[in-house]
Design an enzyme around this catalytic site. Structure first.
Site, mmCIF file in Angstrom:
data_model
loop_
_atom_site.group_PDB
_atom_site.id
_atom_site.type_symbol
_atom_site.label_atom_id
_atom_site.label_comp_id
_atom_site.label_asym_id
_atom_site.label_seq_id
_atom_site.Cartn_x
_atom_site.Cartn_y
_atom_site.Cartn_z
ATOM 1 N N ARG A 73 0.829 -1.199 0.000
ATOM 2 C CA ARG A 73 0.000 0.000 0.000
ATOM 3 C C ARG A 73 0.869 1.257 0.000
ATOM 4 O O ARG A 73 0.591 2.225 -0.669
ATOM 5 C CB ARG A 73 -0.886 -0.022 1.261
ATOM 6 C CG ARG A 73 -2.047 0.949 1.243
ATOM 7 C CD ARG A 73 -2.788 0.952 2.594
ATOM 8 N NE ARG A 73 -2.783 -0.300 3.279
ATOM 9 C CZ ARG A 73 -3.770 -1.209 3.207
ATOM 10 N NH1 ARG A 73 -4.846 -0.966 2.500
ATOM 11 N NH2 ARG A 73 -3.677 -2.355 3.881
ATOM 12 N N TYR A 74 1.926 1.243 0.784
ATOM 13 C CA TYR A 74 2.852 2.387 0.883
ATOM 14 C C TYR A 74 4.129 2.001 0.143
ATOM 15 O O TYR A 74 4.547 0.830 0.179
ATOM 16 C CB TYR A 74 3.165 2.695 2.352
ATOM 17 C CG TYR A 74 1.920 2.910 3.181
ATOM 18 C CD1 TYR A 74 1.237 4.116 3.140
ATOM 19 C CD2 TYR A 74 1.409 1.894 3.990
ATOM 20 C CE1 TYR A 74 0.080 4.312 3.878
ATOM 21 C CE2 TYR A 74 0.251 2.074 4.724
ATOM 22 C CZ TYR A 74 -0.408 3.290 4.667
ATOM 23 O OH TYR A 74 -1.560 3.474 5.398
ATOM 24 N N ARG A 108 7.139 -0.137 2.154
ATOM 25 C CA ARG A 108 6.940 -1.324 3.005
ATOM 26 C C ARG A 108 5.818 -2.213 2.472
ATOM 27 O O ARG A 108 4.916 -1.709 1.787
ATOM 28 C CB ARG A 108 6.673 -0.908 4.457
ATOM 29 C CG ARG A 108 5.378 -0.222 4.724
ATOM 30 C CD ARG A 108 5.547 0.810 5.849
ATOM 31 N NE ARG A 108 5.556 2.137 5.268
ATOM 32 C CZ ARG A 108 4.704 3.127 5.631
ATOM 33 N NH1 ARG A 108 3.865 2.961 6.615
ATOM 34 N NH2 ARG A 108 4.743 4.298 5.030
ATOM 35 N N CYS A 153 -4.030 -17.731 14.517
ATOM 36 C CA CYS A 153 -3.582 -16.886 15.639
ATOM 37 C C CYS A 153 -3.633 -17.686 16.936
ATOM 38 O O CYS A 153 -4.326 -18.704 17.012
ATOM 39 C CB CYS A 153 -4.495 -15.671 15.796
ATOM 40 S SG CYS A 153 -4.563 -14.640 14.344
ATOM 41 N N CYS A 206 -9.524 -12.580 18.243
ATOM 42 C CA CYS A 206 -10.063 -11.354 18.836
ATOM 43 C C CYS A 206 -11.405 -11.077 18.176
ATOM 44 O O CYS A 206 -11.484 -11.026 16.951
ATOM 45 C CB CYS A 206 -9.124 -10.181 18.564
ATOM 46 S SG CYS A 206 -7.408 -10.568 18.920
ATOM 47 N N CYS A 261 -11.592 -8.587 15.309
ATOM 48 C CA CYS A 261 -10.539 -8.693 14.289
ATOM 49 C C CYS A 261 -10.939 -8.020 12.976
ATOM 50 O O CYS A 261 -12.005 -8.278 12.432
ATOM 51 C CB CYS A 261 -10.215 -10.158 14.028
ATOM 52 S SG CYS A 261 -8.935 -10.338 12.784
ATOM 53 N N ARG A 263 -9.395 -8.417 10.162
ATOM 54 C CA ARG A 263 -9.127 -9.262 8.993
ATOM 55 C C ARG A 263 -9.894 -10.580 9.127
ATOM 56 O O ARG A 263 -9.450 -11.625 8.666
ATOM 57 C CB ARG A 263 -7.608 -9.470 8.884
ATOM 58 C CG ARG A 263 -7.120 -9.575 7.464
ATOM 59 C CD ARG A 263 -5.610 -9.535 7.362
ATOM 60 N NE ARG A 263 -5.076 -8.237 7.088
ATOM 61 C CZ ARG A 263 -3.920 -7.768 7.561
ATOM 62 N NH1 ARG A 263 -3.180 -8.511 8.360
ATOM 63 N NH2 ARG A 263 -3.506 -6.555 7.238
ATOM 64 N N ASP A 303 -11.650 -0.699 13.014
ATOM 65 C CA ASP A 303 -11.992 -0.709 11.592
ATOM 66 C C ASP A 303 -13.448 -1.149 11.406
ATOM 67 O O ASP A 303 -14.030 -1.770 12.286
ATOM 68 C CB ASP A 303 -11.065 -1.678 10.851
ATOM 69 C CG ASP A 303 -9.625 -1.203 10.888
ATOM 70 O OD1 ASP A 303 -9.412 0.006 10.687
ATOM 71 O OD2 ASP A 303 -8.725 -2.033 11.151
ATOM 72 N N ASP A 357 -7.590 3.858 10.039
ATOM 73 C CA ASP A 357 -7.228 3.273 8.747
ATOM 74 C C ASP A 357 -8.448 3.542 7.877
ATOM 75 O O ASP A 357 -9.502 2.922 8.072
ATOM 76 C CB ASP A 357 -6.957 1.767 8.896
ATOM 77 C CG ASP A 357 -5.891 1.306 7.940
ATOM 78 O OD1 ASP A 357 -5.881 1.825 6.804
ATOM 79 O OD2 ASP A 357 -5.087 0.432 8.316
ATOM 80 N N LYS A 402 -3.663 5.048 6.337
ATOM 81 C CA LYS A 402 -3.799 5.332 7.779
ATOM 82 C C LYS A 402 -3.514 6.800 8.050
ATOM 83 O O LYS A 402 -2.553 7.346 7.518
ATOM 84 C CB LYS A 402 -2.707 4.567 8.527
ATOM 85 C CG LYS A 402 -3.065 3.214 8.967
ATOM 86 C CD LYS A 402 -2.027 2.775 10.017
ATOM 87 C CE LYS A 402 -1.867 1.286 9.990
ATOM 88 N NZ LYS A 402 -1.040 0.836 8.879
HETATM 89 S S1 SF4 Z 1 -6.588 -8.997 15.621
HETATM 90 FE FE1 SF4 Z 1 -7.076 -10.664 14.214
HETATM 91 S S2 SF4 Z 1 -5.109 -11.132 13.256
HETATM 92 FE FE2 SF4 Z 1 -4.644 -9.994 15.107
HETATM 93 S S3 SF4 Z 1 -4.336 -11.559 16.706
HETATM 94 FE FE3 SF4 Z 1 -6.459 -10.911 16.812
HETATM 95 S S4 SF4 Z 1 -7.547 -12.402 15.543
HETATM 96 FE FE4 SF4 Z 1 -5.391 -12.547 14.999
#
Ligand code: SF4
Length: 355
Positions: free
Chosen positions: A97-98, A101, A110, A114, A117, A119, A279, A316, A323
């Site tokens: 994107r940038y 990087r 993971c 979370c 999350c 993603r 997000d 973001d 961002k």
């Molecule tokens: S935010 Fe998403 S990618 Fe990051 S540790 Fe938690 S579940 Fe995994």
């Protein structure tokens, strides 16, 4: 310190609604239709490291990892790919994107899942994982683009890969002369501290590139004795540490909660860096406070903490516009739930409606 190995500790993570219900950690019961939908969208993994805190009723941990019926509500504005990773993906597993990087997604698994999350459209879905061989076009692309100075290993969590699975990725990047720094985005130091082995520290500390670890943590309660030991080992190995946190309703959206988190990070030698405004990922409305309130909260940190311990409130911009640090120069409130953000990529103002 327990003698449990990190794969054993990973296996002690709870992975289904029945297990959570048995412990009395589900308000809605294991058979709620909404919770089944939440589990389908993103797997459950409640790390062993959180169990004692959860048993004591620590809400700042519970809200992060226990599925809530509210996840079944998907606001019209919420997106499958909220930060537009796919728009900037020249090859599978790579986001550029940038100019300087790239992100390389080495796994979508993971050590914790979370509930907020960003993603979640890929994370925890094993079929999305790419092998080292499948990432070959991505590494070729990085080698052929000398303006790229940094590779960020992310996913998912790159540190759930075993040493032998991680090694080819590291070796590959270390061979690219124009890469200066390697960055890991990970939750492992607080959710799976046993993974920070002497062997891993030695390997990362001995890299021919500067290695940064950006630790994702959201609550002061995550800094257990074991996680503090893990962070100390990383520092001793010469690895630079910064943090990213997400500003989450009911987790860290009070001045006291945020100060406690930032002090815990700073005390552990981790420089607070990003404080993400959540997000627009699907089913995450219940984690968002109004952006204006978020800005006021961060303003209120001035004078409460050393400047080094105050992170940047970061938006973001939905849709892949990049961002920004949320300030009066980059954000304009248009109405109660509508904001305009200045894209760092194009300089254009982008209008965003929040649920
Ligand atoms: S935010 Fe998403 S990618 Fe990051 S540790 Fe938690 S579940 Fe995994």
């Amino acid at each position: 310190m327990s003698s449990e190995t990190w794969p054993q500790q990973l296996r002690r993570g709870l992975i289904n609604l029945e297990q959570l219900n048995e412990r009395g950690w589900l308000d809605a019961g294991a058979h709620s239709k909404e919770l089944a939908l939440a589990q389908n969208a993103l797997d459950i993994r409640v790390p062993a490291e959180f169990h004692a805190g959860l048993a004591e009723g620590d809400v700042s941990l519970a809200r992060q990892v226990i599925p809530a019926p509210a996840e079944a509500f998907i606001a019209e504005q919420e997106l499958a790919d909220p930060i537009g990773d796919e728009r900037f993906s020249p090859h599978p597993g790579l986001t550029h994107r940038y100019p300087d990087r790239v992100l390389v997604k080495v796994t979508y698994q993971c050590a914790v899942y979370c509930r907020f999350c960003f993603r979640r459209h890929k994370v925890s879905h094993a079929e999305e994982n790419l092998s080292f061989e499948a990432l070959a076009p991505a590494y070729r692309y990085i080698s052929e683009n000398p303006q790229i100075k940094e590779v960020i290993f992310t996913g998912g969590d790159p540190l759930v890969l075993t040493d032998s699975k991680l090694e080819p990725h590291l070796t590959q990047v270390e061979k690219i002369p124009h890469i200066e720094t390697i960055r890991f985005h990970t939750r492992v130091p607080t959710v799976l501290p046993e993974r920070i082995t002497e062997q891993l520290c030695e390997r990362l500390g001995g890299s021919n590139k500067t290695v940064w670890i950006v630790v994702h943590a959201n609550s002061a309660s995550e800094f257990t004795e074991k996680s503090l030991t893990a962070l100390k080992k990383l520092r001793r190995a010469g690895i630079a540490l910064a943090s990213q946190s997400v500003l989450l309703k009911g987790v860290n959206d009070s001045k006291e909660g945020l100060v406690a988190l930032l002090r815990a990070l700073y005390r552990a030698g981790v420089q607070p860096y990003y404080l993400h405004y959540p997000d627009l990922a699907k089913g995450t409305s219940h984690f968002r406070i109004p952006l204006e309130a978020a800005m006021a909260l961060v303003d209120a940190l001035q004078g409460q903490l050393p400047g080094l311990a105050i992170p940047k409130l970061t938006v973001d911009i939905p849709g892949g516009h990049g961002k920004i640090t949320a300030t009066a120069n980059t954000c304009q409130k248009l109405s109660e739930s509508c904001w305009a953000f200045r894209s760092p990529l194009t300089g254009d103002w982008v209008k965003v409606q929040y649920p």
